[in-house]
Design a protein around this motif. Structure first.
Motif, PDB file in Angstrom:
ATOM      1  N   LEU A 140       0.816  -1.212   0.000  1.00 45.12           N
ATOM      2  CA  LEU A 140       0.000   0.000   0.000  1.00 45.12           C
ATOM      3  C   LEU A 140       0.852   1.264   0.000  1.00 45.12           C
ATOM      4  N   ASN A 141       1.897   1.260   0.813  1.00 43.80           N
ATOM      5  CA  ASN A 141       2.742   2.457   0.906  1.00 43.80           C
ATOM      6  C   ASN A 141       3.942   2.316  -0.037  1.00 43.80           C
ATOM      7  N   ARG A 142       3.926   3.068  -1.105  1.00 40.74           N
ATOM      8  CA  ARG A 142       4.974   2.949  -2.119  1.00 40.74           C
ATOM      9  C   ARG A 142       6.289   3.570  -1.653  1.00 40.74           C
ATOM     10  N   ASN A 143       6.258   4.303  -0.557  1.00 42.96           N
ATOM     11  CA  ASN A 143       7.482   4.937  -0.068  1.00 42.96           C
ATOM     12  C   ASN A 143       8.329   4.002   0.803  1.00 42.96           C
ATOM     13  N   HIS A 144       7.780   2.874   1.164  1.00 38.30           N
ATOM     14  CA  HIS A 144       8.526   1.926   1.989  1.00 38.30           C
ATOM     15  C   HIS A 144       9.674   1.279   1.209  1.00 38.30           C
ATOM     16  N   ARG A 145      10.806   1.121   1.873  1.00 38.55           N
ATOM     17  CA  ARG A 145      11.851   0.265   1.318  1.00 38.55           C
ATOM     18  C   ARG A 145      11.363  -1.178   1.383  1.00 38.55           C
ATOM     19  N   THR A 146      11.810  -1.985   0.454  1.00 36.29           N
ATOM     20  CA  THR A 146      11.317  -3.369   0.392  1.00 36.29           C
ATOM     21  C   THR A 146      12.430  -4.351   0.739  1.00 36.29           C
ATOM     22  N   ARG A 147      12.057  -5.406   1.463  1.00 41.76           N
ATOM     23  CA  ARG A 147      13.044  -6.407   1.894  1.00 41.76           C
ATOM     24  C   ARG A 147      12.383  -7.767   2.059  1.00 41.76           C
ATOM     25  N   ILE A 148      13.118  -8.795   1.697  1.00 41.29           N
ATOM     26  CA  ILE A 148      12.714 -10.179   1.942  1.00 41.29           C
ATOM     27  C   ILE A 148      13.748 -10.791   2.890  1.00 41.29           C
ATOM     28  N   ILE A 149      13.273 -11.417   3.954  1.00 42.10           N
ATOM     29  CA  ILE A 149      14.155 -12.141   4.867  1.00 42.10           C
ATOM     30  C   ILE A 149      13.781 -13.615   4.775  1.00 42.10           C
ATOM     31  N   ALA A 150      14.686 -14.424   4.238  1.00 36.77           N
ATOM     32  CA  ALA A 150      14.412 -15.842   3.983  1.00 36.77           C
ATOM     33  C   ALA A 150      15.188 -16.726   4.951  1.00 36.77           C
ATOM     34  N   PHE A 151      14.475 -17.622   5.608  1.00 38.34           N
ATOM     35  CA  PHE A 151      15.094 -18.622   6.484  1.00 38.34           C
ATOM     36  C   PHE A 151      15.170 -19.949   5.728  1.00 38.34           C
ATOM     37  N   VAL A 152      16.362 -20.502   5.630  1.00 41.23           N
ATOM     38  CA  VAL A 152      16.568 -21.720   4.833  1.00 41.23           C
ATOM     39  C   VAL A 152      17.344 -22.751   5.653  1.00 41.23           C
ATOM     40  N   ALA A 153      16.752 -23.950   5.795  1.00 44.62           N
ATOM     41  CA  ALA A 153      17.442 -25.041   6.497  1.00 44.62           C
ATOM     42  C   ALA A 153      17.235 -26.373   5.778  1.00 44.62           C
ATOM     43  N   SER A 154      16.933 -26.310   4.482  1.00 47.78           N
ATOM     44  CA  SER A 154      16.686 -27.498   3.670  1.00 47.78           C
ATOM     45  C   SER A 154      17.477 -27.415   2.374  1.00 47.78           C
ATOM     46  N   PRO A 155      17.779 -28.534   1.752  1.00 51.14           N
ATOM     47  CA  PRO A 155      18.503 -28.505   0.474  1.00 51.14           C
ATOM     48  C   PRO A 155      17.682 -27.788  -0.605  1.00 51.14           C
ATOM     49  N   ILE A 156      18.312 -26.850  -1.289  1.00 50.81           N
ATOM     50  CA  ILE A 156      17.658 -26.116  -2.376  1.00 50.81           C
ATOM     51  C   ILE A 156      17.879 -26.882  -3.676  1.00 50.81           C
ATOM     52  N   SER A 157      16.785 -27.251  -4.327  1.00 54.45           N
ATOM     53  CA  SER A 157      16.890 -28.087  -5.529  1.00 54.45           C
ATOM     54  C   SER A 157      17.023 -27.266  -6.806  1.00 54.45           C
ATOM     55  N   GLU A 158      16.674 -25.996  -6.758  1.00 57.55           N
ATOM     56  CA  GLU A 158      16.689 -25.180  -7.979  1.00 57.55           C
ATOM     57  C   GLU A 158      18.109 -24.978  -8.510  1.00 57.55           C
ATOM     58  N   ASP A 159      18.183 -24.789  -9.810  1.00 56.46           N
ATOM     59  CA  ASP A 159      19.467 -24.583 -10.481  1.00 56.46           C
ATOM     60  C   ASP A 159      20.022 -23.193 -10.172  1.00 56.46           C
ATOM     61  N   MET A 160      21.350 -23.104 -10.106  1.00 56.90           N
ATOM     62  CA  MET A 160      21.988 -21.832  -9.785  1.00 56.90           C
ATOM     63  C   MET A 160      21.698 -20.765 -10.842  1.00 56.90           C
ATOM     64  N   LYS A 161      21.571 -21.174 -12.101  1.00 57.26           N
ATOM     65  CA  LYS A 161      21.273 -20.218 -13.170  1.00 57.26           C
ATOM     66  C   LYS A 161      19.890 -19.592 -12.977  1.00 57.26           C
ATOM     67  N   GLU A 162      18.921 -20.415 -12.569  1.00 59.59           N
ATOM     68  CA  GLU A 162      17.584 -19.881 -12.315  1.00 59.59           C
ATOM     69  C   GLU A 162      17.625 -18.887 -11.152  1.00 59.59           C
ATOM     70  N   MET A 163      18.389 -19.232 -10.139  1.00 60.81           N
ATOM     71  CA  MET A 163      18.509 -18.338  -8.991  1.00 60.81           C
ATOM     72  C   MET A 163      19.192 -17.030  -9.388  1.00 60.81           C
ATOM     73  N   GLU A 164      20.143 -17.113 -10.285  1.00 63.32           N
ATOM     74  CA  GLU A 164      20.837 -15.898 -10.748  1.00 63.32           C
ATOM     75  C   GLU A 164      19.893 -14.987 -11.513  1.00 63.32           C
TER      76      GLU A 164
END
Length: 311
Positions: free
Chosen positions: A100-124
């Protein structure tokens, strides 16, 4: 740090049952998310936070300034399935785009404790898109580091590029509490740009001051969840014991016993004992040997004793 819109993505895969963090990864994550959300909302009351789970890629809580909604929702998170890292990050990105507020800075905080199956190129590719749209990402890695370290490091480095270092990868190893590690990390910095350390006023029960009834309800819920896990552990142990006592376990034990009985006659010790028995029988038939032994015994007449033995 200013006003932010933050989506916290939590790992709720089956790997979260692991007990390397006390009492489990899931509970350690729950405590850490409570601390982060508490800090962010106390630093700036206008900061809004949302909650998303990686396994089912579900937005549990839309962006809100009410911290209690985050805390309540965390209590309902259960381990299931596997982590869908890229899908979860993309959905978190969409949530932030529609803030709603376009003036807010945006951030994602991700908690990861499992094997990531996605390819590194996709993540890039996703990292480049997030960088272009000025979405900051922090990742807390607290499990399966050997499998994820290269992917996550490259992901954060791609978002940061060469001109900024506002995205962070925090690697946490078992030992200290996960929340304590975050308090001393770049994810939680004060107005001076330094980690808050122990200087921030945290309570072990972060809701006690705001809503005592809610705090009590959460403690009861947590205790019930731990009891269910204990009952499940006892059930699995009992089933294993029953399998050992009946069925396949007993058959294996009987086969082992029969094998040991069959092979006993071939053991070197058994052959030696049989040879010793033969030698003893030959000696007992030797008259001179018996007389020499009987004569050494006090009060014994060798001839009479030998005659009695022969009878």
């Amino acid at each position: 740090m200013g006003v932010e819109s933050i989506v916290i993505c939590v790992d709720n895969s089956e790997w979260m049952r692991n007990g390397d963090f006390i009492p489990t990864r899931l509970h350690a994550q729950q405590d850490a998310v409570n601390v982060v959300a508490r800090f962010k909302t106390k630093e700036n009351v206008e900061t809004s936070i949302g909650l998303l789970t990686f396994s089912d890629t579900q937005v549990r809580v839309p962006l809100t300034t009410d911290y209690n909604k985050i805390a309540k929702s965390l209590q309902t998170v259960e381990p299931k399935g596997s982590i869908k890292f890229l899908t979860g990050i993309r959905i978190a990105h969409l949530v932030l785009k529609h803030r709603l507020n376009r003036n807010h800075r945006t951030r994602i905080i991700a908690f990861v404790a499992s094997p990531i199956s996605e390819d590194m190129k996709e993540m890039e590719r996703l990292a480049k898109r997030l960088k272009k749209e000025k979405i900051h990402v922090d990742v807390v890695s607290f499990g399966e580091e050997e499998e994820n370290i290269d992917k996550l490091s490259h992901f954060i480095e791609t978002i940061n590029g060469t001109e900024q270092k506002e995205c962070h990868l925090v690697q946490a190893r078992p030992g200290p509490m996960l929340s304590d590690i975050l308090i001393n990390s770049p994810i939680m910095v004060g107005e001076d740009g330094k980690p808050i350390g122990s200087g921030f006023d945290f309570s072990m029960d972060p809701m006690a001051a705001d809503d005592p009834e809610l705090a009590m309800a959460l403690r009861v819920s947590l205790e019930e969840q731990r009891q269910r896990q204990d009952e499940e552990t006892r059930r699995v142990q009992q089933e294993s014991l029953e399998q050992m006592q009946t069925g396949e376990g007993m058959n294996q034990a009987m086969e082992t016993e029969e094998t040991e009985t069959t092979d006993a006659s071939t053991l070197p010790g058994t052959a030696e004992r049989e040879e010793e028995d033969v030698e003893m029988q030959e000696l007992m038939q030797n008259k001179e040997f018996l007389q020499s032994v009987l004569s050494s015994l006090p009060g014994v007449n060798p001839e009479e004793a030998l005659q009695n033995y022969r009878r």
